[in-house]
Design an enzyme around this catalytic site. Structure first.
Site, PDB file in Angstrom:
ATOM      1  N   GLU A   1     -11.844  -9.785  -2.248  1.00 35.03           N
ATOM      2  CA  GLU A   1     -11.475  -9.097  -1.011  1.00 35.03           C
ATOM      3  C   GLU A   1     -12.722  -8.579  -0.294  1.00 35.03           C
ATOM      4  O   GLU A   1     -13.208  -7.490  -0.601  1.00 35.03           O
ATOM      5  CB  GLU A   1     -10.556  -7.917  -1.338  1.00 35.03           C
ATOM      6  CG  GLU A   1      -9.225  -8.342  -1.925  1.00 35.03           C
ATOM      7  CD  GLU A   1      -8.101  -7.469  -1.380  1.00 35.03           C
ATOM      8  OE1 GLU A   1      -7.184  -8.015  -0.783  1.00 35.03           O
ATOM      9  OE2 GLU A   1      -8.181  -6.245  -1.528  1.00 35.03           O
TER      10      GLU A   1
ATOM     11  N   LYS B   1       0.857  -1.208   0.000  1.00 32.90           N
ATOM     12  CA  LYS B   1       0.000   0.000   0.000  1.00 32.90           C
ATOM     13  C   LYS B   1       0.890   1.254   0.000  1.00 32.90           C
ATOM     14  O   LYS B   1       1.945   1.232  -0.620  1.00 32.90           O
ATOM     15  CB  LYS B   1      -0.986  -0.048   1.171  1.00 32.90           C
ATOM     16  CG  LYS B   1      -1.788  -1.373   1.157  1.00 32.90           C
ATOM     17  CD  LYS B   1      -2.978  -1.398   2.067  1.00 32.90           C
ATOM     18  CE  LYS B   1      -3.702  -2.735   1.920  1.00 32.90           C
ATOM     19  NZ  LYS B   1      -4.915  -2.831   2.711  1.00 32.90           N
TER      20      LYS B   1
ATOM     21  N   HIS C   1      -8.728  -2.008  -6.323  1.00 36.13           N
ATOM     22  CA  HIS C   1      -8.707  -2.340  -4.894  1.00 36.13           C
ATOM     23  C   HIS C   1      -9.807  -1.526  -4.192  1.00 36.13           C
ATOM     24  O   HIS C   1     -10.082  -0.388  -4.571  1.00 36.13           O
ATOM     25  CB  HIS C   1      -7.332  -2.011  -4.305  1.00 36.13           C
ATOM     26  CG  HIS C   1      -7.139  -2.555  -2.931  1.00 36.13           C
ATOM     27  ND1 HIS C   1      -7.694  -1.962  -1.824  1.00 36.13           N
ATOM     28  CD2 HIS C   1      -6.482  -3.654  -2.478  1.00 36.13           C
ATOM     29  CE1 HIS C   1      -7.377  -2.675  -0.749  1.00 36.13           C
ATOM     30  NE2 HIS C   1      -6.638  -3.711  -1.116  1.00 36.13           N
TER      31      HIS C   1
HETATM   32  P1  PGA Z   1      -4.827  -6.884   4.880  1.00 32.80           P
HETATM   33  O1  PGA Z   1      -4.954  -6.145   3.456  1.00 32.80           O
HETATM   34  O2  PGA Z   1      -3.965  -8.102   4.671  1.00 32.80           O
HETATM   35  O3  PGA Z   1      -4.179  -5.863   5.773  1.00 32.80           O
HETATM   36  O4  PGA Z   1      -6.194  -7.251   5.295  1.00 32.80           O
HETATM   37  C1  PGA Z   1      -5.250  -6.884   2.318  1.00 32.80           C
HETATM   38  C2  PGA Z   1      -5.448  -5.971   1.133  1.00 32.80           C
HETATM   39  O5  PGA Z   1      -6.071  -4.909   1.280  1.00 32.80           O
HETATM   40  O6  PGA Z   1      -4.966  -6.264   0.026  1.00 32.80           O
END
Ligand code: PGA
Length: 232
Positions: free
Chosen positions: A159, A14, A102
């Site tokens: 997700e 990120k 995303h």
């Molecule tokens: P997380 O994030 O592993 O912190 O839940 C996953 C993502 O947003 O790709």
């Protein structure tokens, strides 16, 4: 562009890390990189300014099993689009995947299904495999915005919103149901899961999906190494 046949384990950094922190991560991870299960494909998705550095590391022999992803790509081709990073800007860095749509992009940057579909086209035009992120309630709407002929050239990342960054990973049975739904709509595409994946649950997920997208537990190299070891 062949589809991945190996389980994909993607580190989504990120908007974390400056150059120095990324370098330290890579140096630490480098000590373990040769020890992971040989049929895994490890992918690092850094912020754009870190792409050249990660790319340089990956060019070394011991990083052979590791590939590079970007976290986004412009929905437009190269040209007069100030601030955008187009496929052409990424040429030469051996970028294999682009995460598109995303939920954080949809939520904070107001990306629409059509924007994401345009990003799929731009990624493919740059010979980059798009990883299209979806939640259960818009699988159909997202797929119908994407040209039918290119649906099967995508990897799909399921997700669930409430699972991202929360520690509330989704139970496997629910994931299995959505995987079936995604297959009905997208066809025979690789499907990965993202949302609070850690060393404690990665193995279970790999039994039902083709890979995982890891945010929080990819930020420390040692923790990400543990997760890869747990995937054995
Ligand atoms: P997380 O994030 O592993 O912190 O839940 C996953 C993502 O947003 O790709």
């Amino acid at each position: 562009m062949p589809h991945p046949t190996q389980p994909l384990i993607i580190a989504n950094w990120k908007s974390h890390k400056n150059e120095d922190e990324a370098y330290q991560w890579l140096k630490t991870f480098e000590e373990d990189v040769a020890t992971f299960r040989s049929d895994l494909e490890v992918v690092i998705a850094p912020a754009f300014p870190l792409v050249p550095m990660v790319s340089e590391f990956l060019a070394n022999d011991q990083w052979q099993k590791v590939s590079l992803a970007v976290q986004d790509i412009s929905s437009f081709p190269a040209g007069a689009y100030t601030g955008a990073v187009a496929g052409q800007n990424l040429q030469g860095f051996e970028v294999k995947y682009a995460v598109v749509g995303h939920s954080e992009r949809r939520r904070y940057f107001h990306e629409t299904h059509q924007d994401v579909a345009n990003k799929v086209d731009q990624a493919l035009a740059a010979k980059i495999t798009p990883i299209v992120c979806v939640d259960q309630d818009y699988v159909e709407a997202q797929a119908s915005a994407i040209e039918a002929a290119v649906l099967t050239k995508c990897v799909v990342a399921y997700e669930p919103l409430e699972a991202i960054g929360s520690g509330n990973f989704q139970p496997i049975d629910e994931v299995r149901e959505v995987v079936a739904q995604i297959k009905r709509v997208f066809g025979a595409v690789p499907i990965i899961y993202g949302g609070s994946v850690s060393a404690a649950n990665v193995k279970e997920y790999l039994a039902v999906v083709d890979g995982v997208l890891v945010g929080t537990h990819s930020l420390k190299a040692a923790e990400f190494s543990q997760l890869l070891t747990a995937a054995l």
